[in-house]
Write a protein that holds these residues in place. Structure first.
Motif, short mmCIF file in Angstrom:
data_model
loop_
_atom_site.label_atom_id
_atom_site.label_comp_id
_atom_site.label_asym_id
_atom_site.label_seq_id
_atom_site.Cartn_x
_atom_site.Cartn_y
_atom_site.Cartn_z
N CYS A 12 1.22 7.65 -1.43
CA CYS A 12 2.20 6.57 -1.35
C CYS A 12 3.49 7.13 -0.76
N ASP A 13 4.41 6.24 -0.43
CA ASP A 13 5.66 6.65 0.21
C ASP A 13 6.87 6.53 -0.71
N GLY A 72 0.78 -1.22 0.00
CA GLY A 72 0.00 0.00 0.00
C GLY A 72 0.82 1.28 0.00
N ARG A 73 2.12 1.16 -0.28
CA ARG A 73 3.00 2.33 -0.16
C ARG A 73 3.72 2.68 -1.46
N LEU A 74 3.50 1.91 -2.53
CA LEU A 74 4.25 2.06 -3.78
C LEU A 74 3.37 2.58 -4.91
N CYS A 75 3.88 3.58 -5.64
CA CYS A 75 3.20 4.09 -6.84
C CYS A 75 4.11 3.93 -8.06
N THR A 76 3.50 3.75 -9.22
CA THR A 76 4.25 3.72 -10.47
C THR A 76 3.31 3.99 -11.63
N ASN A 118 2.01 -4.64 -3.64
CA ASN A 118 2.38 -3.51 -2.80
C ASN A 118 1.89 -2.16 -3.32
N LEU A 119 1.24 -2.16 -4.49
CA LEU A 119 0.80 -0.90 -5.09
C LEU A 119 -0.25 -0.20 -4.23
N ALA A 120 -0.08 1.11 -4.10
CA ALA A 120 -1.04 1.92 -3.35
C ALA A 120 -2.26 2.25 -4.19
N ARG A 121 -2.12 2.19 -5.51
CA ARG A 121 -3.22 2.50 -6.43
C ARG A 121 -2.90 1.85 -7.76
N ARG A 122 -3.85 1.83 -8.67
CA ARG A 122 -3.60 1.30 -10.00
C ARG A 122 -2.53 2.15 -10.67
N PRO A 123 -1.60 1.53 -11.41
CA PRO A 123 -0.58 2.29 -12.12
C PRO A 123 -1.21 3.32 -13.05
N THR A 124 -0.79 4.56 -12.91
CA THR A 124 -1.38 5.64 -13.71
C THR A 124 -0.45 6.84 -13.73
N ALA A 147 1.98 12.22 -6.08
CA ALA A 147 1.25 11.30 -5.22
C ALA A 147 1.95 11.13 -3.87
N ILE A 148 3.28 11.11 -3.89
CA ILE A 148 4.01 11.04 -2.62
C ILE A 148 3.78 12.32 -1.82
N PHE A 149 3.87 13.46 -2.49
CA PHE A 149 3.62 14.76 -1.85
C PHE A 149 2.23 14.79 -1.20
N ALA A 150 1.25 14.18 -1.87
CA ALA A 150 -0.13 14.18 -1.39
C ALA A 150 -0.38 13.10 -0.34
N GLY A 151 0.61 12.26 -0.07
CA GLY A 151 0.45 11.22 0.94
C GLY A 151 -0.21 9.95 0.44
#
Length: 344
Positions: free
Chosen positions: A212-213, A153-157, A191-197, A206-210
């Motif tokens: 994902c980390d 729940g902490r990774l974005c891509t 581990n994805l925090a959201r669907r890849p987009t 997205a990290i700035f907005a909290g």
């Protein structure tokens, strides 16, 4: 026949607001995926040094197909491209020819050029981890670790099928093999925090907005955000993260390249090779790397001060041909694990 083909090409170029390069003994013609602000200063310097006029067409897609369709009548001498996937694809389409040059062999490390000398890297960009300054304490990481449940729940891509993602996934396939890469990709997906987009900048936002980390991204986007005076909010996004260079303590961080190739039927072959050698020179490498916050392939040339501020790292020296050969497998794995659906 030749006049007919060139006339047709001229009509297509005009329709797409692109200028048609001409054919002359003191000229060289370039098709470029790289943007004008990057290429034009280099071509001006080349013309000043050699007296050879450089004509260029800029486009975002379709240049390989255009060269192939033009065949022996192509006016294109060089193709400048944005990643090894496109360069290798051009080679596989049969629109390239090898270049034997002591200068290119000296200036460009072997793992940044095709084993058959049919394409050559010019600059590199690393596929790194953007990490929240507030929520991520560690100062080192590996790609393998991205599948660790601690990042759930902490990774974005961005999309797994994007060229940048496929480049990284291909390197995992090349190093680990298909089956281990599949298990890893499943772990990363979980581990994805959201669907890849979105693009790489969107991951930092997205990290700035909290949301994902940590996030995957290319190094040069950090430079673009840190210097963006038109959209100053991007400076805030960039200030919320730091760059971690994965695997820099073992096999090295995955890097991709911008690069060049000589077309199969280059009408100005001699001038084209002179331009290729110029682009690998220290002067051109400095201009090129600073223009887009990338790393020079020429080891004697330092990156810009801003790029150096992100830290030193060891680059993966696996021959890029091996990574390019794994792209199809990597793309298939993205679909097999349904990566772009996000975590379940």
């Amino acid at each position: 026949m030749k006049n007919s083909v060139l006339a047709t090409f001229a009509a297509v170029a005009m329709a797409s607001t692109l200028a048609t390069p001409s054919l002359a003994a003191d000229e060289v013609n370039i098709y470029s995926y790289r943007q004008p602000f990057l290429i034009e200063p280099l071509l001006e310097a080349f013309t000043k040094e050699t007296g050879i006029k450089a004509n260029v067409i800029f486009a975002s897609k379709g240049l390989e197909a255009r060269i192939k369709a033009e065949g022996e009548n192509t006016p294109a001498d060089l193709l400048l491209s944005t990643n090894v996937g496109r360069l290798e694809s051009a080679k596989q389409q049969g629109i390239t020819q090898p270049v034997v040059s002591d200068t290119l062999s000296k200036n460009i490390p072997a793992h940044f050029r095709d084993e058959g000398n049919e394409w050559f890297g010019l600059t590199t960009r690393a596929r790194v981890i953007y990490a929240s300054k507030e929520r991520v304490a560690q100062d080192s990481i590996t790609y393998e670790e991205l599948a660790d449940p601690k990042w759930k729940g902490r990774l974005c891509t961005r999309s797994g099928q994007h060229d940048y993602s496929i480049g990284l996934f291909s390197s995992i396939v090349a190093h680990k093999g298909k089956e281990e890469a599949k298990v890893w990709l499943e772990g990363v997906k979980a581990n994805l925090a959201r669907r890849p987009t979105g693009n790489d900048r969107a991951q930092v936002k997205a990290i700035f907005a909290g949301e994902c980390d940590i996030a995957l991204g290319n190094t040069y986007y950090m430079g673009k955000m840190q210097t963006n005076d038109k959209e100053v909010e991007q400076k805030e996004w960039a200030n919320s993260v730091r760059i971690l260079f994965p695997n820099t303590n073992d096999r090295g961080t995955h890097v991709n390249i911008s690069g060049m190739l000589l077309t199969k039927y280059a009408p100005n072959k001699g001038n084209a090779i002179k331009l290729m050698e110029f682009l690998s020179s220290a002067n051109a490498q400095q201009i090129y790397a600073e223009g887009n916050f990338e790393y020079p392939v020429l080891s004697d040339v330092e990156p810009s001060e801003l790029v150096k501020s992100w830290g030193r790292f060891k680059a993966d020296d696996l021959q890029l041909n091996r990574i390019a050969e794994a792209r199809q497998t990597a793309s298939e794995l993205v679909d097999i694990v349904d990566f772009d659906a996000g975590a379940e």
